[in-house]
Design an enzyme around this catalytic site. Sequence first.
Site, PDB file in Angstrom:
ATOM      1  CD  GLU C  29      41.918 107.865  63.875  1.00  0.00           C
ATOM      2  OE1 GLU C  29      41.107 107.060  64.820  1.00  0.00           O
ATOM      3  OE2 GLU C  29      41.620 107.477  62.657  1.00  0.00           O
ATOM      4  CG  LEU C  58      40.298 111.061  63.627  1.00  0.00           C
ATOM      5  CD1 LEU C  58      39.707 111.705  64.958  1.00  0.00           C
ATOM      6  CD2 LEU C  58      38.843 110.433  63.085  1.00  0.00           C
ATOM      7  CD  GLU C  60      38.141 105.990  61.428  1.00  0.00           C
ATOM      8  OE1 GLU C  60      37.847 107.184  60.826  1.00  0.00           O
ATOM      9  OE2 GLU C  60      39.067 106.530  62.709  1.00  0.00           O
ATOM     10  CD  GLN C  82      42.618 105.507  68.558  1.00  0.00           C
ATOM     11  OE1 GLN C  82      41.539 105.838  68.494  1.00  0.00           O
ATOM     12  NE2 GLN C  82      43.255 105.735  68.007  1.00  0.00           N
ATOM     13  CG  PHE C  83      37.736 100.745  69.339  1.00  0.00           C
ATOM     14  CD1 PHE C  83      38.291  99.160  70.439  1.00  0.00           C
ATOM     15  CD2 PHE C  83      38.401 101.923  69.480  1.00  0.00           C
ATOM     16  CE1 PHE C  83      38.386  99.954  71.944  1.00  0.00           C
ATOM     17  CE2 PHE C  83      38.991 102.471  70.499  1.00  0.00           C
ATOM     18  CZ  PHE C  83      39.194 101.714  71.940  1.00  0.00           C
ATOM     19  CG  HIS C 129      34.946 102.296  71.607  1.00  0.00           C
ATOM     20  ND1 HIS C 129      34.265 103.039  71.548  1.00  0.00           N
ATOM     21  CD2 HIS C 129      36.369 102.777  71.498  1.00  0.00           C
ATOM     22  CE1 HIS C 129      34.166 103.930  71.231  1.00  0.00           C
ATOM     23  NE2 HIS C 129      35.504 103.819  71.620  1.00  0.00           N
TER      24      HIS C 129
END
Lengths: 371, 371, 327, 327
Positions: C29, C58, C60, C82-83, C129
């Site tokens: 992403e 979007l 995962e 992304q995290f 995060h």
Amino acid sequence: MPRMTIKPNTQVDYLGILDEAGEIDEDRMPELDDEQLTGFYRAMLRARRFDERLLNLQRQGKLGTFAPVKGQEAAQIGSVAALRDSDWVVPSYRETAALLWRGTPMQGLFTLLAGYNEGGQIADTQNDLPQSIPVGTQPLHAMGIAHGIRYRADDAVVVSYFGDGATSQGDFHEAMNFASVFRSPVVFLCQNNQWAISVPRDRQTRSATLAQKALAYDMPGIQVDGNDVFAVYAATCEAVERARDGGGPTLIECVTYRLEVHTTADDPTRYRDEEEVEKWEKREPLLRLRRYLESLDLLDEEKIEALENDIKQEIEEAWKAASADMEQLTDPGVMFDHLFAQEPPRLTEQREALQKWDAAKQRRRDDEETQ
Amino acid sequence: MPRMTIKPNTQVDYLGILDEAGEIDEDRMPELDDEQLTGFYRAMLRARRFDERLLNLQRQGKLGTFAPVKGQEAAQIGSVAALRDSDWVVPSYRETAALLWRGTPMQGLFTLLAGYNEGGQIADTQNDLPQSIPVGTQPLHAMGIAHGIRYRADDAVVVSYFGDGATSQGDFHEAMNFASVFRSPVVFLCQNNQWAISVPRDRQTRSATLAQKALAYDMPGIQVDGNDVFAVYAATCEAVERARDGGGPTLIECVTYRLEVHTTADDPTRYRDEEEVEKWEKREPLLRLRRYLESLDLLDEEKIEALENDIKQEIEEAWKAASADMEQLTDPGVMFDHLFAQEPPRLTEQREALQKWDAAKQRRRDDEETQ
Amino acid sequence: MAELTMIEALNKALHEAMEADDRVLVLGEDVGVDGGIFRLTQGLIESFGEERVIDTPLAESAIAGMAIGLAIYGLRPVAEMQFSGFSYLAFNQLEAHAARMRWRSQGRFSAPMVVRMPYGAGVRALEHHSESREAYYAHTPGLKLVVPSGPRNARALLASAIEDPDPVIFFEPKALYRSFREEVPDDPESLALGKARVVREGSDITLIAYGAMLPRTIEAADSLASDGVEAEVIDLMTISPIDDATLEESVRKCGRAIIVHEAPGSFGPAGEIIARLVETSFYHLEAPLRRVTGFDIHVPYFAREQAYLPDADRIVAVARETLDARA
Amino acid sequence: MAELTMIEALNKALHEAMEADDRVLVLGEDVGVDGGIFRLTQGLIESFGEERVIDTPLAESAIAGMAIGLAIYGLRPVAEMQFSGFSYLAFNQLEAHAARMRWRSQGRFSAPMVVRMPYGAGVRALEHHSESREAYYAHTPGLKLVVPSGPRNARALLASAIEDPDPVIFFEPKALYRSFREEVPDDPESLALGKARVVREGSDITLIAYGAMLPRTIEAADSLASDGVEAEVIDLMTISPIDDATLEESVRKCGRAIIVHEAPGSFGPAGEIIARLVETSFYHLEAPLRRVTGFDIHVPYFAREQAYLPDADRIVAVARETLDARA
Ligand SMILES: Cc1ncc(C[n+]2csc(CCOP(=O)(O)OP(=O)(O)O)c2C)c(N)n1
Ligand SMILES: Cc1ncc(C[n+]2csc(CCOP(=O)(O)OP(=O)(O)O)c2C)c(N)n1
Ligand SMILES: [Mg+2]
Ligand SMILES: [Mg+2]
């Protein structure tokens, strides 16, 4: 700014060619020569007989749980026959007919179902992924392979097999969406066999068809009579051609029926009526093809008997070879194989610990025997 | 058995009522009294100003990362206004406008965005789930709550908020499918703000609309002008009423635009043109509503100034109260709170270990100071 | 030789790998046009085009599943989550497929892919995060798990991970992304996976750490040194498979050890390390092995994240208890 | 008092819970009309109707997410994952939401739900049907993890799990589903979560096990007893939170201990237990703590699964090494 109806691409077609009486719709009939026609029948019969033998061996306790293909032979053979050898097949766990067509050896399948990892070997020439169980999760791999194909400007296509139940899984949706965004050369081939174990099609999802799920991605979607090998073949050829030409993915819903148990651990009398099964027995795929081929004089009693004998012999030889082979498969250390390309030290230690324990156990047994 | 086009329920409507010039389509205009009309404007302005203040405090380093709502006020206020207090709201992370409408105190939002878990408190009277970040995963909770409502024959409905990017997530698909199968009283409210961070709407999915994703479930789907508070309100009222009457779920796509950064950690100049933003500035939701209300003499310069002052005062008082409050929030032990209803012994030990370490640190500091 | 941040060093590794091998693709992403939300993939799309640097929708699970397909096809995908806190959406793809493809196909296919993900607390981020759940991946047979601790080893380890024939989960300590610079050689460099390194030699106590906890552990060692205690500091770098030999040698020498990580303690990596050291080096232990870890809670919102994280103070405090323990 | 299998006992617990409390709903794949693929939920739909016994579409994440929504609304969902090997599809819902709802909402909402799943090898099943990855759940803050070992405690623990105000992952040792019968009281019975039990007293060595490994561990203890070694056997029952006190007491008494589980050893639960015992009872240890676990591999197909699983032989062998170790 009134309320208005906007029209996304919302067409969903239905295709049937060969009916239950063995009659065809000439206009829609794909071009197939006599060898191909009898080849279809042979492949479907071969899968049917192999399946029966598996069931019988399973009931004898010689094989473990498996998922019979009975009733879905047309959906699998019709679709896989549309592929070149260099194309890719991404199966789930019920694709015995398709895999046999592709060249998966019966012996390997026996060995696998007898609980040996070695049975999962795949020939280097076969671009078929191993059978895989987590429902609805494999279409993503098909999409990924297809993306690789596009990246390499290879001209292969990928067919992803899954069931009606699989369409409920999030991964299915993600695979459809990615494939549509990236115009990946992949055909999503749904075998709607009406049941996901005990859950009927209309409790799985409320949409009138599964094919229309393609509309969510502006992807072509088509529903076909999945017990009609010609309809499946024609629809798959169309989809495969589109994919090969850069036209992106297609969703094909094959309307078919699981005539057997879900797996050998299942008892369908708990959730479905015998009447329903009987209704579908009449629509089953082999009989109608046989009728059609008989009408063309491509099949008769004698030819069928020869076919049956051939197939029977092939199956029995494979089982004999598998049985003999399995007697050699005694090394438990095999379970450590193929986890990594290079075995990390700790795994080697564990492999050795197992050997040590087994040796000790053997010594104790020997001691007890000599006593 | 020819090839034929079968017609699932494939209608997708578009609704717009209030245009950019501030003119309405009388035929479609929902019934709203003057108080409601000015109430909409007040709520949208309040959200806009609060958002601006958040941004300004964030830039000063007083708040952490957050996702501005600017541009989406109509989509949020128009939809949330269709609900009763006893209905449920399942937000993602950008629903500041909707939550303010529902009664979430500004003070709490400030505290939350300053990095204190305590800011996440929710009044017992508010049936709103906490803000939640994993994109596309919350619609399942909305569906589950809705199922509970149906089970209890309660007459509440649930609205689930999410973005265009969220529609790619598997969980979104699963939520749509379950809700459709179970006819759950839930409204799936997609704020299509054209971007998922840097990914534009047409790279997110290839379908012409997001609303048409409802077709995969034979669920009603409608696209509305998401910057038109009346269209959003009308469509949501219709969907909420249907849900309350046992008619099941609806997907509403609000076509809107994120006029600000994705979050304060984002730099949109990397991926989108200023021109696009300018184009959408002209379509933004407050101005057109203001024009309409001015045309009705419900708003004028003076009234707006009074509104602005009111809101400004409310915001500043909330920030003052939050700042004062945060000075008291010094106990790090709070991080252990609310993990379980009853704290297991090991957590208590850890809480005490932290106290011990902190006390020792404090002692060392004191020692250093006295030296 | 340039002084690079970890972000820049990882970016360099990606550039080098893509330059050297056209099988290497990057996907995730916002990794393309945006250059990654941390700018880690900046410049890649300009250099290698959108066929090789793929901005995905979007999802995962799809990113992982697509990478698996690409890897099976013979490519070398480097996927980004992304995290790490969002990687659980891809967990089934990684456990059920990436980790099993070689095994399931009896060696015919494999999934040589890297799944990069920033992990860990300390950057004032939002919920999800700041997680450190490396144990999930370390416990999964068929996966390798790598965690760099500085710009230079990050670059070298990523190079090795991309070359590795099996799936590698690559946890990037986001707190170190820009916290310091380090000289990174211009020429390509790689570091063997599965090897720990002794960062600081000592003979009184072994401090074992990795990722963002390494600088804090070194800080603790420095503080102990100023009191005359010589701590040996080990940087694990690869969490799975663990480099048992290096740990064993050090602990046998020092007789005392502490393991530091920011993941919750219970069922975290430190337990595994303690168990191994007990198995191999029990008779060399002069004091109980101890751990300094995150608490068994979710990382609190950022006002309190530093109170959650192990720091040099806590490490020193526990080291002192260990040193004071009777032999 | 009836002699029940574990399947029957769990079925009884579900009947009782649904009878007693109309907030209790059961949901999952094939749990209704089919009565569950193991027949564990048999009879429920007949007794309580399809409003309370919900056959869901095939989507594990949705099953977990729906349960979270139901629980938030005030109900007490008991969700089934057909096999623990498919629960990874729901892992994000469990980690990101079930485990965090109380905490995220500062106590306003919570997710009192049970997620039942059969786990473990030994029933000649297919791939993904034999996993033991309890460590994933045990390492997740905000979740409890329970593993019964026999019909009677299964029933009592499930009753407690359903009553628990927080999310409980309930791992059912499928190898024990029908392997033996046990007297189960007619009247409702519950067992506090978080408590281990001493199954067999002894003073020479502590054997710690749970789930399907318990019978094998008892068998090992019997075998040791015939050689004059008195092993104390502890059944953990709750893996998270662990009952530290019971373990500590026993290990301090015996000075030697072994932990047995079928999950892969590396980063598995045994490491955690060893770490805790080292922390609390180091000076009472007379020999290295050892573990007997599954190997760090996927469970092989069924022809070799018994070779994968720890058995009494291996437990005895490691116990002997521990007993022979110099103090
Ligand atoms: C992710 C996952 N969940 C559950 C199962 C157990 N299971 C095996 S097959 C099946 C039903 C699948 O139905 P469908 O997709 O229609 O395929 P079919 O078996 O009918 O061919 C289920 C629930 C599984 N294998 N994978
Ligand atoms: C599961 C997950 N993956 C990635 C992210 C990081 N992320 C946060 S917002 C976002 C984009 C979301 O786009 P959209 O759904 O359109 O909502 P918007 O932010 O535009 O309101 C991404 C990728 C996340 N929060 N959750
Ligand atoms: Mg099916
Ligand atoms: Mg968006």
